[in-house]
Design a protein around this motif. Structure first.
Motif, mmCIF file in Angstrom:
data_model
loop_
_atom_site.group_PDB
_atom_site.id
_atom_site.type_symbol
_atom_site.label_atom_id
_atom_site.label_comp_id
_atom_site.label_asym_id
_atom_site.label_seq_id
_atom_site.Cartn_x
_atom_site.Cartn_y
_atom_site.Cartn_z
ATOM 1 N N GLN A 59 -23.088 41.494 -86.195
ATOM 2 C CA GLN A 59 -22.095 40.437 -86.025
ATOM 3 C C GLN A 59 -21.371 40.514 -84.686
ATOM 4 O O GLN A 59 -20.648 39.586 -84.323
ATOM 5 N N TYR A 60 -21.581 41.598 -83.939
ATOM 6 C CA TYR A 60 -20.999 41.700 -82.602
ATOM 7 C C TYR A 60 -21.800 40.921 -81.553
ATOM 8 O O TYR A 60 -21.312 40.703 -80.444
ATOM 9 N N GLY A 61 -23.046 40.580 -81.856
ATOM 10 C CA GLY A 61 -23.840 39.782 -80.918
ATOM 11 C C GLY A 61 -24.235 40.507 -79.648
ATOM 12 O O GLY A 61 -24.460 39.870 -78.605
ATOM 13 N N GLN A 62 -24.374 41.826 -79.715
ATOM 14 C CA GLN A 62 -24.655 42.592 -78.490
ATOM 15 C C GLN A 62 -26.084 42.443 -77.991
ATOM 16 O O GLN A 62 -26.374 42.716 -76.834
ATOM 17 N N ARG A 63 -27.014 42.055 -78.898
ATOM 18 C CA ARG A 63 -28.431 41.994 -78.545
ATOM 19 C C ARG A 63 -28.917 43.342 -78.006
ATOM 20 O O ARG A 63 -29.709 43.417 -77.080
ATOM 21 N N TYR A 64 -28.405 44.379 -78.630
ATOM 22 C CA TYR A 64 -28.730 45.747 -78.241
ATOM 23 C C TYR A 64 -29.331 46.461 -79.432
ATOM 24 O O TYR A 64 -28.804 46.390 -80.551
ATOM 25 N N SER A 65 -30.431 47.164 -79.194
ATOM 26 C CA SER A 65 -31.061 47.963 -80.244
ATOM 27 C C SER A 65 -31.011 49.438 -79.864
ATOM 28 O O SER A 65 -31.326 49.801 -78.721
ATOM 29 N N VAL A 67 -25.646 36.837 -72.832
ATOM 30 C CA VAL A 67 -26.031 38.053 -72.116
ATOM 31 C C VAL A 67 -26.204 39.158 -73.150
ATOM 32 O O VAL A 67 -25.710 39.065 -74.279
ATOM 33 N N ALA A 68 -26.905 40.205 -72.769
ATOM 34 C CA ALA A 68 -27.036 41.392 -73.622
ATOM 35 C C ALA A 68 -26.220 42.519 -73.009
ATOM 36 O O ALA A 68 -26.126 42.633 -71.775
ATOM 37 N N VAL A 69 -25.632 43.362 -73.857
ATOM 38 C CA VAL A 69 -24.832 44.477 -73.361
ATOM 39 C C VAL A 69 -25.360 45.780 -73.936
ATOM 40 O O VAL A 69 -25.914 45.818 -75.027
ATOM 41 N N ASP A 70 -25.184 46.837 -73.160
ATOM 42 C CA ASP A 70 -25.453 48.193 -73.628
ATOM 43 C C ASP A 70 -24.100 48.828 -73.931
ATOM 44 O O ASP A 70 -23.338 49.129 -73.006
ATOM 45 N N PRO A 71 -23.756 49.025 -75.211
ATOM 46 C CA PRO A 71 -22.418 49.541 -75.533
ATOM 47 C C PRO A 71 -22.236 51.008 -75.184
ATOM 48 O O PRO A 71 -21.094 51.486 -75.138
ATOM 49 N N GLN A 72 -23.335 51.725 -74.947
ATOM 50 C CA GLN A 72 -23.215 53.115 -74.522
ATOM 51 C C GLN A 72 -22.890 53.200 -73.029
ATOM 52 O O GLN A 72 -21.971 53.897 -72.622
ATOM 53 N N ILE A 110 -32.557 40.834 -74.468
ATOM 54 C CA ILE A 110 -32.109 41.952 -75.303
ATOM 55 C C ILE A 110 -32.218 43.230 -74.489
ATOM 56 O O ILE A 110 -32.908 43.283 -73.462
ATOM 57 N N ILE A 111 -31.521 44.262 -74.955
ATOM 58 C CA ILE A 111 -31.551 45.583 -74.332
ATOM 59 C C ILE A 111 -31.887 46.604 -75.411
ATOM 60 O O ILE A 111 -31.467 46.462 -76.564
ATOM 61 N N THR A 112 -32.628 47.633 -75.047
ATOM 62 C CA THR A 112 -32.892 48.731 -75.973
ATOM 63 C C THR A 112 -32.374 50.038 -75.402
ATOM 64 O O THR A 112 -32.159 50.172 -74.193
ATOM 65 N N ALA A 113 -32.184 51.032 -76.285
ATOM 66 C CA ALA A 113 -31.728 52.348 -75.850
ATOM 67 C C ALA A 113 -32.764 53.046 -74.992
ATOM 68 O O ALA A 113 -32.454 54.059 -74.359
ATOM 69 N N GLY A 114 -33.974 52.517 -74.947
ATOM 70 C CA GLY A 114 -34.997 53.071 -74.075
ATOM 71 C C GLY A 114 -34.815 52.680 -72.622
ATOM 72 O O GLY A 114 -35.660 53.019 -71.780
ATOM 73 N N GLY A 115 -33.728 51.977 -72.308
ATOM 74 C CA GLY A 115 -33.459 51.593 -70.917
ATOM 75 C C GLY A 115 -34.238 50.381 -70.464
ATOM 76 O O GLY A 115 -34.425 50.174 -69.264
ATOM 77 N N VAL A 116 -34.689 49.564 -71.427
ATOM 78 C CA VAL A 116 -35.519 48.397 -71.121
ATOM 79 C C VAL A 116 -34.794 47.143 -71.580
ATOM 80 O O VAL A 116 -34.194 47.107 -72.661
ATOM 81 N N ALA A 117 -34.864 46.106 -70.757
ATOM 82 C CA ALA A 117 -34.402 44.773 -71.145
ATOM 83 C C ALA A 117 -35.628 43.875 -71.286
ATOM 84 O O ALA A 117 -36.572 43.971 -70.493
ATOM 85 N N PHE A 118 -35.631 43.019 -72.307
ATOM 86 C CA PHE A 118 -36.717 42.081 -72.550
ATOM 87 C C PHE A 118 -36.188 40.656 -72.438
ATOM 88 O O PHE A 118 -35.087 40.342 -72.891
#
Length: 784
Positions: A177-183, A593-598, A705-713
């Motif tokens: 529900q935060y809409g971060q588009r982060y996995s 936009v996508a964000v990396d919360p870390q 989107i962004i992933t914890a693997g350091g990749v944006a798609f």
């Protein structure tokens, strides 16, 4: 014969450049084209007289043109090419032996062997070589790029990512529900992403029909819950497929039917809800809520796709209830509602610029089990949130929200991006409430719908600058490690608002800056407009920014540019026609936009495409048959004193009049507001008759989107590719050719065997002309 042909060609070019150039001078533009026209006419005259000095004249012209071009645009190949392409090619033509031989025959000179001597063209040869060297050197230069790096350190080790879901799932449009588009998945990394291969593809069967409206688009982001993916289609079908194999589990068709008055035929997603009070095996314990393009919300059993009759009216909630005006096809929800606290909260899209008597933009919360109305917040009547009494109606044409909401359950707030009041380009007679809430982000109480705060991003909006993107929620840390609950709001005009989501106050400074005036006499424009210190807004255009494939269409664009009213961002629409930049397509649109919360950084796709906007008095509006779509053509504005003609600012050969790049990928630090990189994105492969993979930087619409693997798609670009990028640098790492346009936001998940998949829907976008289709595409790494 060769010289006669040359004379005709140079004469015709000279006449065209001289005539257009004089017109441009009268309008206050560059003198170059008129002077170039005179030179071409002189060249034609000298060629007709077979004078060898024509080669020296043309050499001087080429050098002068090169100096002028570099002075105007620097060493930018895409800007130099239209200025120098035809002149250099004609220089090469003058150097050919058959042209020079014709000049030599008139000289009367002979060498010792008794043969006719012809000029060697050393001066012109040198000029051509210099021009080519400058062009080749400019090809490796990218003056528009920012090539820094994002912070790659973890700022928050255990970031707040919203409602808790399994790492391998994707439960809401933006994952949570935060809409971060982060996995948080990290199986796919910047080091191995180039090994991704297609795992499966699924075809929904919902293909574009001849009866469909122009803006029929496939923008859905699937949800992944357990072992299933849930999605919708442009004609509002709901589908469940197996997450591992792509095999269909069930399909539900609500039979919405065709309606030519429907402006959009799309669905961005469905809403998943699991009833915490349900018992194992209960029917409809897990539900999928489907918004349809005929203004319904339907509850389906997530297990088999059957209708949950206990919700609303036999499973269907009719969204046009209590609207004063109900023109068919003018209102529907294109985006998934949010499910929170036993409520389902929904807005609705209202057709842009069709009529002054359209449905309300009211936001409503219904009981998620029964469909009973719990509260309503109408921006035209914002203090009365109790359900309306019998016989009462919502405010006609109040600002609406067609995009996706975000939720913070701990703060008890739902965050809503609001649009403008129809008609978008006419601000007369707007109420005080409309002026307050148009084109803003509002925070409402989840419990009561009462207003918590509002942050307006455009004052007295005359440009269709809706807030188009789902607000992104995350926590931002200071240097001492203290965290502030933040909201990141991307806007069409290019500003990124970073706000304290408790109060709406800026965390990155927002300034009021002077804005152009000059609205029509019946209207006014705001003297100042807000601007965030984190902004991707474009630089103000000038005549030198006009582009073309050749000198001729570039000249035509420069002439049109000077004929339009333009004083920079927020130039009001006018009777003469105004240049609107960025256009209502937006720098950012619903893809957000996508964000990396870390790492507390963002990745996005700013797009730059100018539009024109011309007001047409009612008695001059063409009769029936005029286009009504919001992106181009004549928008009728029935009931208003003016219609509006609008569309992209294009050259006579239908390419953008402004110079490329038109699309980028970009990264910014959300703690400092610094833009780390901005790289052109996408090719002209699907924009030209020849499939040329030239990386020009093209427009697009969709989200990353962004992933914890350091990749944006990201898909989105108007070429049919799906791409992966290094989040730190923005460099492209991988791409896959799609069978149709990828104007949707991807998602990622894992299955029970631990395999990470990345999925994107490829179905095209009607208003930007990408290839239609009905594909769901999944990618994974090869098995070890």
């Amino acid at each position: 014969m060769i010289n006669l042909l040359s004379v005709v060609v140079f004469a015709l070019i000279g006449v065209a450049l001289a005539a257009g150039g004089v017109w441009l001078i009268v309008l206050g533009g560059s003198w170059y084209y008129a002077l170039a026209g005179v030179v071409f006419l002189l060249v034609a005259w000298l060629l007709q007289r077979r004078k060898a000095m024509v080669l020296w004249l043309y050499a001087a012209f080429l050098i002068a043109s090169l100096v002028w071009a570099v002075w105007e645009v620097g060493f930018d190949w895409w800007q130099l090419a239209p200025r120098g392409g035809i002149p250099v090619l004609l220089g090469l033509w003058l150097l050919t032996p058959w042209v020079r031989r014709g000049l030599a025959q008139s000289s009367g000179d002979a060498d010792l062997g008794g043969k006719t001597k012809h000029p060697n063209g050393i001066g012109l040869s040198l000029a051509v070589v210099i021009a080519i060297v400058v062009a080749v050197g400019s090809m490796i230069n990218d003056p528009n790029a920012i090539t820094g790096q994002l912070n790659d350190k973890v700022v928050a080790k255990t970031p707040d990512m919203g409602n808790a879901i399994p790492d391998g799932d994707w439960h809401q449009y933006g994952r949570t529900q935060y809409g971060q588009r982060y996995s948080p998945l990290s199986q796919i990394t910047a080091q191995n992403v180039d090994q991704l291969t297609e795992a499966w593809r699924y075809e929904t069967g919902d293909v574009r029909q001849s009866s469909d409206v122009p803006e029929t688009t496939y923008q859905v982001t699937p949800l992944k819950v357990g072992d299933s993916l849930y999605l919708c289609t442009p004609h509002s079908w709901a589908i469940a497929i197996d997450a591992k194999t792509g095999k269909e589990k069930w399909k539900y068709d609500p039979k919405v039917g065709a309606n030519s008055d429907r402006q959009h035929q799309t669905c961005r997603g469905v809403t998943y809800y699991a009833d915490p009070q349900a018992q194992a095996g209960d029917r409809c314990a897990e539900r999928v809520y489907l918004p349809t393009s005929d203004a319904r919300l339907i509850a389906l059993d997530a297990k088999d796709g059957t209708v949950c009759e206990s919700f609303a009216d036999n499973g269907t909630l009719h969204l046009e209830q209590k609207m004063q005006h109900k023109p068919s096809g003018y209102y529907y929800s294109t985006s998934p509602p949010v499910a929170v606290d036993d409520k389902i909260i929904i807005g609705g899209a209202v057709n842009d610029n069709y009529s002054t008597q359209e449905q309300s933009g009211v936001i409503r919360a219904f009981d998620i089990h029964t469909g009973e109305l719990l509260w309503n917040w109408d921006s035209g009547n914002p203090t009365e949130t109790e359900p309306l009494a019998e016989g009462e109606t919502y405010t006609t044409n109040s600002p609406n929200s067609w995009s996706v909401f975000s939720v913070d359950e701990n703060l008890g707030m739902v965050y809503i991006p609001l649009g403008n009041q129809v008609p978008d380009q006419l601000g007369m007679n707007r109420s005080e409430n409309v002026e307050k809430f148009s084109s803003s982000i509002v925070a409402l109480s989840i419990d009561t719908g009462k207003l918590k705060w509002v942050r307006q991003t455009v004052h007295h909006d005359l440009w269709d600058m809706d807030v188009p993107a789902q607000p992104v929620l995350m926590n931002i840390s200071d240097d001492m490690g203290n965290e502030t609950p933040a909201l990141v709001g991307a806007t069409k005009q290019g500003d990124i608002y970073v706000l304290d989501r408790r109060t709406g106050e800026p965390l990155i400074k927002v300034r009021e800056v002077a804005a152009p005036g000059g609205a029509i006499p019946e209207d006014h424009s705001a003297p100042t407009q807000p601007r965030s210190d984190l902004t991707f807004m474009p630089q103000k255009l000038t005549g030198k920014d006009m582009w073309g494939i050749t000198l001729f269409d570039q000249l035509a664009c420069r002439i049109e540019f000077h004929q339009l009213k333009y004083e920079g961002r927020y130039t009001p629409p006018s009777l003469q026609g105004s240049l609107i930049y960025p256009g209502n397509f937006g720098t950012f649109n619903w893809g957000s936009v996508a964000v990396d919360p870390q790492r507390q950084v963002m990745f996005g796709m700013p797009t730059y495409l100018a539009f024109t906007s011309k007001l047409i008095p009612r008695d001059e509006v063409p009769p029936q048959g005029s286009k009504k779509a919001s992106e181009m053509g004549i928008n009728q504005n029935t009931g208003a004193p003016y219609a509006v003609s609008m569309g992209p600012f294009l050259s006579p050969i239908s390419v953008p009049c402004q110079a490329p790049p038109w699309g980028y990928v970009a990264g910014a630090d959300l703690r400092t507001g610094d833009i780390a990189y901005k790289r052109k994105n996408g090719t002209v492969y699907d924009m030209t008759p020849l499939p040329l993979p030239i990386k020009l930087g093209v427009p697009g619409i969709g989200g990353p989107i962004i992933t914890a693997g350091g990749v944006a798609f990201l898909g989105a670009a108007v070429d049919d590719y799906f791409r992966a990028y290094d989040l730190t640098t923005g460099k492209q790492l991988w791409e896959a050719r799609l069978p149709a346009g990828g104007q949707s936001t991807p998602m990622t998940y894992t299955t029970d065997d631990g395999t990470q998949y990345v999925v994107i829907v490829a179905g095209g976008h009607g208003s930007i002309g990408t290839k239609p289709g009905d594909y769901v595409m999944a990618y994974k790494l090869p098995a070890n």
